[in-house]
Design an enzyme around this catalytic site. Structure first.
Site, short mmCIF file in Angstrom:
data_model
loop_
_atom_site.label_atom_id
_atom_site.label_comp_id
_atom_site.label_asym_id
_atom_site.label_seq_id
_atom_site.Cartn_x
_atom_site.Cartn_y
_atom_site.Cartn_z
N ARG A 191 32.10 42.93 45.22
CA ARG A 191 31.56 43.91 44.28
C ARG A 191 32.72 44.58 43.58
NH1 ARG A 191 27.87 46.73 48.92
NH2 ARG A 191 29.85 47.64 49.53
N ASN A 192 33.92 44.09 43.85
CA ASN A 192 35.07 44.85 43.37
C ASN A 192 36.10 44.02 42.63
OD1 ASN A 192 36.34 47.31 43.09
ND2 ASN A 192 35.85 47.86 45.20
#
Ligand SMILES: [Zn+2]
Length: 387
Positions: A195-196
């Site tokens: 998610r990063n």
């Protein structure tokens, strides 16, 4: 050659163009239900096979089986409820089993059809305890689940129109990723969930995957909003840059996944693995505290859950532990490869990276590449201008 999708075949519930006009003309006859974007994304993921073998929203029997035993009534492992929840019982008043409902978005556009198989009340506290391990509404996943309402409509979906997405060019469907894997001749593929923005710890893990399997499938979850993260465009651009400048381009495929985070820790890890199997992956990497939130889950419960599944899910889980930079090893490492103590170790902290970038400082190179950090800084400036 590639592993079969979960349940044996890719589900395809996208209405062909030619049929759409007919259905839209009939649509006036059917009762309408307005749903949020998360639900529309679920419909799209069901219809394009991302959630195979699901053909629609779960019935009460399916929900109960998944919540209690992590298995669908047909025998396939499944860990997360996929529900069409409704707040007001009233909005279900006109609906009956065997009937057709049109699904609309907030701007009154017809997006999909659901053939109703079941209408029921969810025992929300019980389901929350079984799935998330807590019924506390302080848990963000449970909180979202409660907020969507305790009535549910089960039934198969037909997709008419996809969700408007700013990420279209970055998103491939399972039928497409499978084609890419095949023409590139990959027989083994590691799926990587993130998610990063790419930092050194994730890069280390991705390099392990590149050593291990023919291809690496980087599949970031898009649209995930949390104040301390970078926006999805910035994440995708940073990954494109990393792939173009550091990785063997032909051995990596980047594609986003548009689905809401359920924050269900271990159970979400199982769900994420099944989804990557549907994209054609043979391996899936699971790190420390996968899809966890706060202190709700033991960081390695997301590893152990795979030993307790009712049957084999048909994708190999690569379990990895926390990664750091060690000053004495002079390398990225984990407990498995470094014998030094914590004083020598630098752990990646996205909070620290973000804070330094905000002040215009260069974060430590043990955490993130300088050129990638520069890109993220530009992303910051852009997103602040947008606001
Ligand atoms: Zn060391």
């Amino acid at each position: 050659m590639l592993p079969a999708p979960h349940g044996g075949a890719l589900v395809n519930r996208v209405v062909p163009e030619r049929e759409k006009v007919k259905i839209l003309m009939e649509a006036e006859k059917y009762p309408a239900l307005y749903v949020d974007t998360d639900t529309l994304l679920d419909i799209e993921n069901i219809a394009t096979g991302v959630f195979s073998p699901l053909k629609g929203f779960m019935t009460e029997e399916e929900l109960s089986s998944v919540a209690h035993r992590m298995i669908l009534p047909n025998g396939d492992v499944w860990s997360i409820p996929i529900l069409l929840q409704v707040k007001e019982k009233d909005s279900l008043r006109k609906l009956g089993i065997g009937e057709r409902v049109v699904i609309k978005d907030s701007s009154n556009r017809i997006k999909a059809i659901v053939d109703v198989k079941d209408i029921y009340r969810i025992d929300i506290k019980k389901i929350a305890k079984l799935v998330w391990g807590t019924d506390s509404d302080e848990h963000p996943g449970v909180n979202i689940f409660y907020s969507k309402g305790e009535w549910a409509l089960g039934g198969d979906v037909w997709l008419l129109e996809r969700v408007e997405s700013p990420f279209k060019q970055w998103v491939l469907e399972p039928a497409e990723t499978r084609k890419v894997f095949e023409y590139r001749g990959w027989k083994t593929i590691t799926g990587f969930q993130t998610r990063n923005a790419p930092h050194k710890a994730h890069e280390y893990l991705q390099r392990i995957a590149l050593e291990m399997t023919d291809g690496l499938f980087i599949n970031p979850v898009l649209g995930w909003k949390k104040s301390d993260d970078f926006d999805s465009h910035t994440v995708l651009r940073a990954y494109e840059y990393l792939i173009d400048n550091y990785y063997p381009r032909q051995r990596v495929l980047l594609s986003g996944l548009s689905t809401s985070m359920r924050y269900a820790g271990p159970r979400e890890a199982v769900f994420h693995a099944i989804v990557r199997k549907n994209f054609g992956c043979t391996h899936f990497m699971i790190g420390r505290d996968h899809a966890g939130v706060g202190n709700f889950y033991d960081p390695y419960e997301a590893h152990r859950i795979f030993d307790k599944l009712p049957s084999d899910i048909g994708i190999e889980i690569v379990k990895v532990t926390a990664v750091f930079y060690c000053h004495l090893c002079e390398a990225m490492a984990s407990d498995k490869s470094c014998g030094h103590d914590d004083h020598q170790r630098v752990y990646v902290s996205m909070t620290k990276i973000r804070d330094m970038l905000r002040k215009g400082l260069t974060p430590p190179r043990e955490m993130i590449r300088e050129d990638v950090a520069q890109l993220l800084m530009k992303g910051f400036v852009a997103s602040e201008v947008d606001i």
